[in-house]
Design an enzyme around this catalytic site. Structure first.
Site, short mmCIF file in Angstrom:
data_model
loop_
_atom_site.label_atom_id
_atom_site.label_comp_id
_atom_site.label_asym_id
_atom_site.label_seq_id
_atom_site.Cartn_x
_atom_site.Cartn_y
_atom_site.Cartn_z
N CYS A 112 -19.40 27.01 50.03
CA CYS A 112 -18.99 25.59 49.61
C CYS A 112 -19.95 24.61 50.07
CB CYS A 112 -17.63 25.16 50.32
SG CYS A 112 -16.31 26.62 49.80
N HIS A 251 -16.15 18.09 51.33
CA HIS A 251 -15.85 19.05 50.58
C HIS A 251 -14.33 19.35 50.38
CE1 HIS A 251 -15.30 23.12 48.79
NE2 HIS A 251 -14.47 23.69 50.03
N ASN A 280 -10.15 23.37 45.29
CA ASN A 280 -11.40 23.87 45.77
C ASN A 280 -12.31 24.32 44.84
OD1 ASN A 280 -13.45 24.85 47.13
ND2 ASN A 280 -12.11 25.60 48.91
#
Ligand code: COA
Length: 325
Positions: A112, A251, A280
């Site tokens: 990520c 994030h 996500n």
């Protein structure tokens, strides 16, 4: 001293939406549980598209925004944990798709944090004088590595791509970056099989070892501290304080994580959220969020923008930008 600035941004989200109500039909979950525990309402699914194909669409938009042609690019960096193949790299495939004949190309695996790792590499390679125009893309088809029978993970992830074009400048736009890693905690979020450590066999497929395994509770506990620390270190490297920040682009793993980071940093109304719509998307999350914040005019010239990420590895990465677009 040469440096780099972002001159174009683009994003691509595949049209197919998977709503929480759709997931209620697949696993034992509810819209209410997903919404209250994660903040996610829906995510996008790429269906038959690969990461390079999503990257292609985002990259074309970023190039158009930058007013540059593919042939102007010297380097392409793609961050992805769902590359098209082990090799050739997704960056090479993208180079071919956009016909960037003069560009070198490589992939980054930093989960990520991949987009921030990629931006930092691009900034330094431009600053060092090696390259002038660099394309950085975060692109993921997480639906291809999701265990659709595991309700604790399948509600979290989505597909998408975000791209940035960086070019050389004499002005200071990238003010600092802080990247970090803790490989001792790699087992908190990983795919057990498929690499050289455990090559794919009928057994690994039968045992479902090619999908994301996550210790969500443990990750949750470290995520807030890691993101707060990363943002603070990056800001201090730029001789700035939290109060100087105009927009945090974090994030997008869980709304509760982002809320806790915002509360700790005391910047509650200066945070960009989009995870309700996309979930996500690993390396694509921060890239898409930055692009959206720019397109929705949430940032203006001169603003201090902090990108702040963490992910499987563990890895983390934060960078501070003085906005120039
Ligand atoms: N629907 C309904 N119930 C669910 C569920 C779902 N989709 N997923 C888990 N549950 C259940 C669990 O089985 C558990 O039930 P039990 O108490 O009967 O055992 C209960 O909900 C609580 O589970 P828990 O894992 O403690 O929930 P949580 O509040 O920690 O939320 C996450 C789970 C995954 C949302 C949260 O831990 C998280 O976001 N962690 C970080 C993940 C992350 O950041 N990952 C990406 C890093 S880049």
């Amino acid at each position: 001293m040469k440096s780099a600035k972002i001159v174009g941004l683009g994003k691509y989200l595949p049209p197919k939406r998977l709503k929480n109500s759709d997931l209620e039909k697949i696993v034992d979950t509810t819209d209410q549980w997903i919404t209250t525990r994660t903040g996610i309402k829906e995510r996008r699914i790429a269906m038959d598209s690969s990461s390079s194909e999503l990257a292609h669409r985002a990259a074309k938009r970023a190039l158009k925004d930058a007013g540059l042609k593919a042939d102007d690019l010297d380097l392409i960096i793609v961050a992805s944990i769902t590359p098209d193949n082990f090799f050739p790299s997704t960056a090479c495939r993208l180079q071919n798709l956009i016909k960037a004949r003069n560009a070198a190309a490589f992939d980054i695996s930093a989960a990520c944090s991949g987009f921030v790792y990629g931006l930092t590499c691009a900034w330094q390679l431009i600053g060092g004088g090696l390259y002038k125009n660099v394309l950085v893309v975060g692109s993921e088809v997480l639906s291809s590595i999701t265990d659709w029978k595991d309700r604790s993970t399948c509600v979290l992830f989505g597909d998408g791509a975000g791209a940035a074009v960086l070019t050389q400048t004499n002005k200071k736009s990238f003010l600092s970056a802080h990247l970090g890693a803790d490989g001792s905690r790699g087992n908190l979020l990983h795919i057990p099989a498929g690499g050289s450590r455990m090559p794919a066999t009928c057994q690994t497929v039968d045992q479902n070892l090619h999908t994301i395994k996550m210790k969500g509770n443990e990750l949750f506990r470290v995520a807030v501290r890691i993101m707060v620390d990363a943002a603070k270190v990056a800001l201090s490297k730029a001789d700035l304080k939290t109060k100087d920040l105009d927009l945090l682009v974090p994030h997008q793993a869980n709304k509760r994580i982002i809320d806790a980071v915002a509360k700790t940093l005391k910047i509650k109304d200066k945070v960009y959220y989009n995870l309700a719509r996309y979930g996500n998307m690993s390396s694509a999350s921060c890239a898409v969020a930055l692009c959206e914040a720019y397109q929705k005019a949430k940032v203006k010239k001169g603003d201090i923008v902090v990108l702040d990420t963490f992910g499987g590895g563990l890895v983390w990465g934060s960078c501070v930008l003085k906005w120039t677009l």
